[in-house]
Design a protein around this motif. Structure first.
Motif, PDB file in Angstrom:
ATOM      1  N   ASN A  73       2.500   0.140  -3.415  1.00 62.96           N
ATOM      2  CA  ASN A  73       1.967  -1.177  -3.787  1.00 62.96           C
ATOM      3  C   ASN A  73       1.286  -1.141  -5.157  1.00 62.96           C
ATOM      4  OD1 ASN A  73       2.903  -2.288  -1.443  1.00 62.96           O
ATOM      5  ND2 ASN A  73       0.959  -2.126  -0.360  1.00 62.96           N
ATOM      6  N   ARG A  74       0.647  -0.032  -5.485  1.00 62.09           N
ATOM      7  CA  ARG A  74       0.008   0.097  -6.798  1.00 62.09           C
ATOM      8  C   ARG A  74       1.067   0.149  -7.910  1.00 62.09           C
ATOM      9  NH1 ARG A  74      -3.796  -1.122 -10.258  1.00 62.09           N
ATOM     10  NH2 ARG A  74      -4.286   0.560 -11.671  1.00 62.09           N
ATOM     11  N   GLU A  77       2.351  -3.305  -8.359  1.00 62.89           N
ATOM     12  CA  GLU A  77       1.353  -4.135  -9.045  1.00 62.89           C
ATOM     13  C   GLU A  77       1.321  -3.861 -10.557  1.00 62.89           C
ATOM     14  OE1 GLU A  77      -3.463  -4.062  -9.294  1.00 62.89           O
ATOM     15  OE2 GLU A  77      -2.583  -3.854  -7.301  1.00 62.89           O
ATOM     16  N   HIS A 108      -2.263   0.383   0.406  1.00 59.87           N
ATOM     17  CA  HIS A 108      -2.888  -0.286  -0.737  1.00 59.87           C
ATOM     18  C   HIS A 108      -3.784   0.690  -1.492  1.00 59.87           C
ATOM     19  CE1 HIS A 108      -1.511  -4.210   0.473  1.00 59.87           C
ATOM     20  NE2 HIS A 108      -1.845  -3.897   1.709  1.00 59.87           N
TER      21      HIS A 108
END
Length: 110
Positions: A73-74, A77, A108
Motif C-alpha cells: 500500500n505504501r 501511495e 498499511h
C-alpha cells in the motif's frame, strides 16, 4: 513548389522494399506504430513503472541489515501505480532473484 525529381520512384530494384511490404508514406505512421499499444512507448512505460517500484524498495532499505520492508500500500501511495501493477513488478523482481531477502508486506504503513 520546386521541381525535384521523384527519387523514391527511381530506386534500383535492390533498394526496393521486400516483396509483400510497402514503403511508408511518411515518418508519422511509422512513429505512431512504435508508440502504439504493442510498441516502444508501452515498453518504456513498463520499464518506468518497474524502476519506480524498485527505487522505492531500494530507498526503504536499511543499509546495515540490507533489509527493505515497504508495504504494498505504501508503494502504491508513493508511486501512484495500481496495486495490481505493484504486485506484478514485485513478483517479477522476486522471480528473477533481484529481490532476495526483501519483504514487501500487504498492510498499511511504511
Amino acid at each position: 513548389m520546386s521541381e525535384l525529381p521523384n527519387l523514391v520512384g527511381t530506386l534500383p530494384r535492390h533498394l526496393s522494399p521486400p516483396r509483400g511490404m510497402r514503403r511508408a508514406g511518411s515518418q508519422q505512421p511509422w512513429l505512431r506504430t512504435l508508440k502504439g499499444p504493442r510498441g516502444l512507448g508501452t515498453a518504456l512505460r513498463r520499464y518506468a513503472n518497474l524502476m519506480r517500484v524498485a527505487n522505492l524498495i531500494c530507498w526503504s532499505a536499511d543499509w546495515e541489515t540490507m533489509c527493505s520492508r515497504p508495504k504494498i500500500n505504501r508503494i502504491v501511495e508513493v508511486t501512484g501505480l495500481s496495486k495490481a501493477t505493484v504486485k506484478r513488478w514485485v513478483r517479477w523482481l522476486r522471480q528473477r532473484g533481484v529481490q532476495r531477502g526483501v519483504r514487501v508486506g500487504a498492510g498499511h504503513g511504511d
